[in-house]
Design an enzyme around this catalytic site. Structure first.
Site, PDB file in Angstrom:
ATOM      1  N   SER A  76      34.596  40.445  34.417  1.00  0.00           N
ATOM      2  CA  SER A  76      35.998  40.830  34.160  1.00  0.00           C
ATOM      3  C   SER A  76      35.715  41.011  32.635  1.00  0.00           C
ATOM      4  O   SER A  76      34.990  41.905  32.053  1.00  0.00           O
ATOM      5  CB  SER A  76      36.935  39.596  34.229  1.00  0.00           C
ATOM      6  N   GLU A 112      34.119  47.763  39.004  1.00  0.00           N
ATOM      7  CA  GLU A 112      35.239  47.073  39.680  1.00  0.00           C
ATOM      8  C   GLU A 112      36.409  46.954  38.788  1.00  0.00           C
ATOM      9  O   GLU A 112      36.345  47.072  37.508  1.00  0.00           O
ATOM     10  CB  GLU A 112      34.787  45.787  40.128  1.00  0.00           C
ATOM     11  N   HIS A 122      36.505  40.694  40.925  1.00  0.00           N
ATOM     12  CA  HIS A 122      37.672  39.686  41.056  1.00  0.00           C
ATOM     13  C   HIS A 122      37.934  39.293  42.513  1.00  0.00           C
ATOM     14  O   HIS A 122      39.016  39.543  43.071  1.00  0.00           O
ATOM     15  CB  HIS A 122      38.730  40.454  40.463  1.00  0.00           C
TER      16      HIS A 122
END
Length: 357
Positions: free
Chosen positions: A139, A256, A327
């Site tokens: 992230s 992502e 995630h």
């Protein structure tokens, strides 16, 4: 018959004087592989992004203990400064301290959120280069992975954090990458995924086709080899034009994201398409699950699937969607900086060397 195409941030007052970065944008440094981890090692736990609660700290320590590690952290661990886990200097000091501490064998980020790009000018890259260690997170941690790899050559790891779900799948790839390295390792999705993990993708064609992501899906065929780079798309795009960026020439790029509307995915991919050293120069693209990035099924805008196909399929390089990283609860560990082969026809991503020594 249809083709099987599938298819966050406010400003606060300054928390410290900004440093003029001495980061290098010249040729990337020699690749550095950290030592592998083993049971009994000490993991330095850090909070380079969002602040951590006492509950989440206990959860992180318990998770690492179950993996066989001891845990070390500093007095800054529970500091809260707005939405950040302390000032930029405090968070950078913790990272520098963990790399300099001979009793610390590897470093894990407790959680993501926002903030890693703020602290990049405060890191001691020469010291880090002389003390290579495993560093892992995903992230917002993508900013830290980019900074460390671009400035030191250190192989970093996009993978679980202290507060992640350490299920069998997540633990399997954590151990295979960091503790029991193999000369070659091929990623495989689990045979089935739960209803909770399912990320539906809408073609929005006349039959309103929905394809689940239990299987990997080829956007564009082909086979390619190159160095793996990438991470969270929002952070990858935000690094463009900075001294900490990584070019994508001859690279296999993994991406992502979470909670971004299709038009925002479109904008970030377009940014990477407009730079000739980014996606137009890449060898291949492998996409994770873009969680909560779909439009409402009744929305007449482009679907996530249409955006990904429109922006990436025309590159003429292999593009594969649906590898389980990012995630999601089952989150595979992916190294930044080692050689890999992407086979979009065979729906496989294979590491071609060990990421640790």
């Amino acid at each position: 018959m249809h083709r099987r195409q599938f298819f966050r941030k406010t400003t606060a007052a300054s928390l410290g004087s900004f440093l003029v970065s001495s980061a290098s944008t010249i040729a990337p440094p020699t690749t550095l592989k950290p030592n592998r981890l083993k049971e009994g090692d000490t993991i330095g736990l850090i909070t380079p992004s969002r602040y951590l609660t006492e509950e989440k700290l206990r959860e992180s320590v318990e998770n690492l203990a179950k993996l066989g590690f001891r845990v070390k952290y500093t007095e800054n661990m529970l500091v809260k400064k707005g939405y950040l886990g302390g000032t930029d200097q405090q968070r950078a000091d913790d990272i520098n301290q963990m790399f300099a501490d001979d009793s610390v064998d590897g470093i894990m980020c407790a959680a993501g959120g926002y903030g890693t790009t703020r602290l990049l000018p405060y890191l001691d890259y020469d010291m880090i280069r002389n003390n290579p260690k495993v560093l892992i997170g995903y992230s917002d941690i993508t900013g830290l992975l980019y900074g460390l790899h671009s400035q030191t050559g250190l192989i970093c790891f996009h993978g679980p954090m202290g507060t992640s779900d350490y299920n069998d799948y997540t633990t399997q790839y954590f151990r295979q990458l960091l503790m029991e390295p193999q000369n070659e390792l091929t990623y495989q999705n689990p045979e089935s995924i739960s209803e909770e993990e399912l990320v539906p993708l809408y073609l929005q064609d006349e039959e309103d086709t929905t394809i689940s992501t239990a299987e990997l899906i080829t956007l564009s065929p082909g086979v390619a080899e190159g160095t793996l780079v990438g991470g969270n798309l929002t952070l990858v795009s935000s690094m463009c034009g900075t001294p900490y960026d990584i070019d994508m020439r001859d690279k296999i790029v993994f991406l992502e994201d979470v909670g971004e509307a299709p038009y925002r995915i479109d904008r970030m991919l377009t940014q990477l398409l407009l730079d000739p050293n980014k996606l137009p120069a890449a060898k291949g693209v492998v996409l994770g699950l873009f969680t909560d990035c779909e439009t409402d099924n009744e929305d007449k805008s482009f679907s996530l699937a249409q955006v990904l196909y429109d922006r990436l399929a025309s590159l003429g390089i292999p593009v594969l969607y649906g590898l389980m990283f990012g995630h999601i609860k089952r989150n595979a560990t992916i190294p930044v900086g080692i050689q890999a082969r992407l086979d979009a026809d065979g729906k496989k991503l294979t590491l071609l060397e060990k990421a640790v020594i």
